[in-house]
Design a protein around this motif. Structure first.
Motif, PDB file in Angstrom:
ATOM      1  N   SER A  66      43.036  27.582 -24.809  1.00  0.00           N
ATOM      2  CA  SER A  66      43.595  26.926 -25.988  1.00  0.00           C
ATOM      3  C   SER A  66      42.509  26.787 -27.057  1.00  0.00           C
ATOM      4  O   SER A  66      42.796  26.857 -28.251  1.00  0.00           O
ATOM      5  N   GLY A  67      41.233  26.646 -26.633  1.00  0.00           N
ATOM      6  CA  GLY A  67      40.137  26.622 -27.593  1.00  0.00           C
ATOM      7  C   GLY A  67      40.000  27.955 -28.326  1.00  0.00           C
ATOM      8  O   GLY A  67      39.822  28.002 -29.545  1.00  0.00           O
ATOM      9  N   ALA A  68      40.130  29.052 -27.565  1.00  0.00           N
ATOM     10  CA  ALA A  68      40.030  30.385 -28.162  1.00  0.00           C
ATOM     11  C   ALA A  68      41.174  30.624 -29.139  1.00  0.00           C
ATOM     12  O   ALA A  68      40.970  31.187 -30.225  1.00  0.00           O
ATOM     13  N   GLU A  69      42.367  30.140 -28.757  1.00  0.00           N
ATOM     14  CA  GLU A  69      43.507  30.319 -29.671  1.00  0.00           C
ATOM     15  C   GLU A  69      43.308  29.522 -30.945  1.00  0.00           C
ATOM     16  O   GLU A  69      43.637  29.969 -32.042  1.00  0.00           O
ATOM     17  N   GLN A  70      42.734  28.319 -30.791  1.00  0.00           N
ATOM     18  CA  GLN A  70      42.475  27.480 -31.954  1.00  0.00           C
ATOM     19  C   GLN A  70      41.467  28.179 -32.879  1.00  0.00           C
ATOM     20  O   GLN A  70      41.646  28.196 -34.097  1.00  0.00           O
ATOM     21  N   ASN A  71      40.426  28.792 -32.262  1.00  0.00           N
ATOM     22  CA  ASN A  71      39.427  29.502 -33.064  1.00  0.00           C
ATOM     23  C   ASN A  71      40.047  30.655 -33.836  1.00  0.00           C
ATOM     24  O   ASN A  71      39.718  30.895 -34.996  1.00  0.00           O
ATOM     25  N   ARG A  72      40.972  31.367 -33.159  1.00  0.00           N
ATOM     26  CA  ARG A  72      41.645  32.490 -33.839  1.00  0.00           C
ATOM     27  C   ARG A  72      42.456  31.988 -35.029  1.00  0.00           C
ATOM     28  O   ARG A  72      42.431  32.574 -36.104  1.00  0.00           O
ATOM     29  N   ARG A  73      43.143  30.836 -34.798  1.00  0.00           N
ATOM     30  CA  ARG A  73      43.948  30.282 -35.894  1.00  0.00           C
ATOM     31  C   ARG A  73      43.040  29.836 -37.043  1.00  0.00           C
ATOM     32  O   ARG A  73      43.351  30.053 -38.206  1.00  0.00           O
ATOM     33  N   ASP A  74      41.902  29.217 -36.676  1.00  0.00           N
ATOM     34  CA  ASP A  74      40.986  28.747 -37.718  1.00  0.00           C
ATOM     35  C   ASP A  74      40.417  29.913 -38.516  1.00  0.00           C
ATOM     36  O   ASP A  74      40.201  29.821 -39.722  1.00  0.00           O
TER      37      ASP A  74
END
Lengths: 170, 352
Positions: free
Chosen positions: A160-168
Motif C-alpha cells: 500500500s506504501g508503494a501504491e501511495q508513492n505511485r499515486r503521489d
C-alpha cells in the motif's frame, strides 16, 4: 416461519430464504451455500476455526445467527485470493509453515486478515500472539503462524506504501 | 437447539413489549446466549434481536465529563476508543483481557453485563444446579470446584460471575440504564448482579422485559486515570476466564492516597467491591504495607467453598499486586498482554 435476508458473500450479493431461524452463519456457509472452506471445530466459540469477516471484522461464525446479519458483507477464506494469486496472508502461511494438518488454517488466516485490518499489533510478536489467541492450533504451528502474520502485515503495508508513492508521483 | 420465533423489533418500546412475553430472551451478539441454547441450558421460545435498535451503538460524552455507552457498543470498539481508554484505562484493560479478539468484536456491552456463570454444572444438563433448575441441588459443592466462589456464596450455589469488564465498572460506580414495561430506571452496577442466597436462579435485579439500554460512568471515575490497573490471573496466558482478578485505582497527591477503588473478579457471583480495603488506603501512603493490609481486608470474609482455599491467598496477592502496579502509574501504552501479571515489560515475552 420463513425469514429472508440479503448478504454479500465474497462480494457477491445473495438473497437467502431461511426456513429456520436457528441457522448460524457457519452452518449457512457450509451446509446451504457449500462454502466449506470455513471449518467447524468446537461450534462453541472456543477454537476459532470458523472465523470469518463480517463487515470487515473477524468474528466466530458459529456463534452468530444468520438471521441477525441481514445486509452484512461476509468474507470467507474463499474470497481472499484473486484468481491464482494468493492473498499475502495465504502466501505468508505457506512460506513460514504456518500449519501442519490444515484444519484450523482457514480460521487462522481469516483471523490474521482481521488482525492486520485492526492495526493494534504493530511489529510486536507478543501482541500478535495475544491477538491471535482466539485461534487454537492442535498441531501447535504457532511459531510459523506468528512469523506469517508479521510478514504478511509488512507485505501489505509495503504494497500500500508503494501504491501511495505511485499515486503521489502521478 | 430448541425451535424459537425470531423477532427483530424496530424500537426499544417494541423490544420491551416483545421481551415481556414469557419465554422471551434478548439477543445481542449471541456469544453467550447461542452457546447456552446449543447445549439446552437456555431454551427461549422467542428470541428478540436487539442488535439493530437505533441509538444503542454510540459512545456519548456527557457535559460533566462522564460517559454514556450504548448497550450495543461492541467490546472491542469501546476498549480501543481513544478517549475512553485514556479516561478509564483499567476498564479498557479489563475488556482487552477478556475472551478473544473475535468474541470482543462481536460481544456487546449489555451482553457482557448479562452473561451467565461458566460453572460447568450450570452448563451440564445431567448435573444438579439450583441456578438452572431451582431446588435441584448443587453438584458443584462436591464436584470440581477449585475455581468456584470464595466470597458471598451459599450452600445453594457457589458459582462465580465471569466478567472482567464488570470488575472495574463496579469499582467506578457505573450505572446501568434500563427500559422496561413500567418505564425507565437506573440501577447501580453493584446491585445489578445478585448473590445466590437461597434463590440463585435470580441472577440479576432485572424484571422480565427489562432491557439494558446504556451504561454510564460518572465524571469523577476519570480522576483515577493516572493510577489504574486491572490484573487477571489465568490458567493460560490468554483467552481464559479469571482464576482471580482485581481492579485497583488510586488518586495520589503528595505521597498520600486521597481516594482508592478496589474490586475483585472470579471470587463471587458478582463483581466484588472491597470498600473496607478502599477506606484503609485513603489517607495512607502508597506503600507495600498499606497494600498488603488492604488486600487482607478485601478477603477478610473469604471462605473456601470447596477445593479452592488457594484462591483466597491468590486473590490477596492479586489485589496487592494490582495496587502496587497502579501506584507505579498507568502504562503509557496498553500492555502487550493486557491485565497479565506476567507482562512486566511492554513488548517483552513473558516466558523469556
Amino acid at each position: 416461519m420463513s425469514l429472508s435476508i440479503s448478504l454479500a458473500i465474497n462480494g457477491q450479493p445473495l438473497d437467502v430464504a431461511l426456513d429456520d431461524p436457528r441457522v448460524t452463519l457457519l452452518d449457512l456457509l457450509r451446509e446451504r451455500l457449500f462454502l466449506t472452506g470455513t471449518k467447524k471445530g468446537c461450534d462453541r466459540g472456543q477454537c476459532g476455526a470458523c472465523t470469518v469477516l463480517v463487515d470487515g471484522r473477524r468474528i466466530n461464525s458459529c456463534l452468530a445467527l444468520a438471521a441477525s446479519l441481514d445486509r452484512a458483507e461476509i468474507t470467507t477464506i474463499e474470497g481472499l485470493a484473486e484468481g491464482e494469486t494468493l492473498h499475502p496472508v495465504q502466501a505468508a502461511f505457506i512460506a513460514h509453515d504456518g500449519f501442519q494438518c490444515g484444519y484450523c488454517t482457514p480460521g487462522q488466516i481469516m483471523s490474521a486478515v482481521g488482525l492486520i485490518l485492526e492495526g493494534h499489533a504493530g511489529d510486536d510478536p507478543e501482541r500478535v500472539r495475544e491477538l491471535m489467541s482466539g485461534n487454537i492450533c492442535r498441531c501447535a504451528a504457532y511459531k510459523g503462524i506468528t512469523e506469517a502474520v508479521l510478514e504478511a502485515q509488512k507485505a501489505i503495508a509495503d504494497k500500500s506504501g508503494a501504491e501511495q508513492n505511485r499515486r503521489d508521483a502521478a | 437447539m430448541n425451535r424459537f420465533d425470531y423477532v427483530r423489533p424496530a424500537s426499544v418500546a417494541e423490544a420491551v413489549a416483545a421481551g415481556s412475553e414469557p419465554g422471551s430472551a434478548f439477543l445481542g451478539a449471541g456469544t453467550n446466549l447461542l452457546d447456552l441454547m446449543k447445549v439446552g441450558v437456555a431454551r427461549p421460545g422467542r428470541v428478540i434481536d436487539v442488535t439493530r435498535l437505533p441509538g444503542l451503538d454510540r459512545i456519548e460524552w456527557l457535559p460533566d465529563g462522564g460517559v454514556r455507552i450504548g448497550a450495543m457498543v461492541r467490546n472491542s470498539d469501546l476498549a480501543y476508543d481513544e478517549r475512553f481508554s485514556r479516561s478509564f484505562p483499567a476498564v479498557a484493560e479489563a475488556l482487552l483481557s477478556g475472551a478473544s479478539a473475535q468474541l470482543r468484536n462481536a460481544a456487546t456491552v449489555g451482553g457482557n453485563l448479562m452473561q451467565h456463570t461458566r460453572c460447568a454444572y450450570f452448563h451440564d444438563l445431567a448435573s444438579a444446579c439450583n441456578r438452572r433448575v431451582p431446588g435441584s441441588g448443587c453438584d458443584a459443592l462436591e464436584g470440581e470446584n477449585r475455581l468456584h466462589a470464595v466470597l458471598g456464596w451459599s450452600e445453594h450455589c457457589i458459582a462465580t460471575h465471569p466478567s472482567d469488564f464488570c470488575v472495574p465498572l463496579v469499582a467506578l460506580d457505573a450505572v446501568v440504564e434500563v427500559e422496561g414495561p413500567h418505564g425507565a430506571r437506573e440501577i447501580a452496577i453493584d446491585r445489578l448482579h445478585a448473590l445466590p442466597g437461597a434463590t440463585p436462579e435470580q441472577e440479576t435485579a432485572l424484571a422480565p422485559g427489562e432491557l439494558i439500554v446504556a451504561l454510564r460512568l460518572p465524571a469523577d471515575a476519570a480522576a483515577f486515570s493516572r493510577n489504574a490497573r486491572y490484573l487477571k490471573l489465568r490458567e493460560r496466558t490468554s483467552y481464559a476466564f479469571a482464576v482471580v482478578s482485581a481492579a485497583a485505582m488510586l488518586e495520589v497527591e503528595g505521597g498520600t492516597i486521597l481516594r482508592a477503588r478496589v474490586a475483585l473478579g472470579g471470587v463471587a457471583a458478582k463483581p466484588w467491591r472491597a470498600p473496607e480495603a478502599e477506606a484503609a488506603l485513603e489517607g495512607a501512603a502508597p506503600t507495600a504495607q498499606a497494600f498488603a493490609k488492604a488486600a487482607g481486608l478485601a478477603l477478610a470474609e473469604a471462605q473456601p467453598s470447596g477445593d479452592n482455599a488457594f484462591k483466597i491467598e491468590l486473590a490477596r496477592r492479586i489485589v496487592a499486586r494490582a495496587l502496587t502496579l497502579a501506584s507505579e502509574g498507568t502504562p503509557a501504552a496498553m500492555p502487550a498482554l493486557p491485565a497479565s501479571p506476567f507482562s512486566t515489560k511492554i513488548g517483552a515475552n513473558h516466558v523469556a
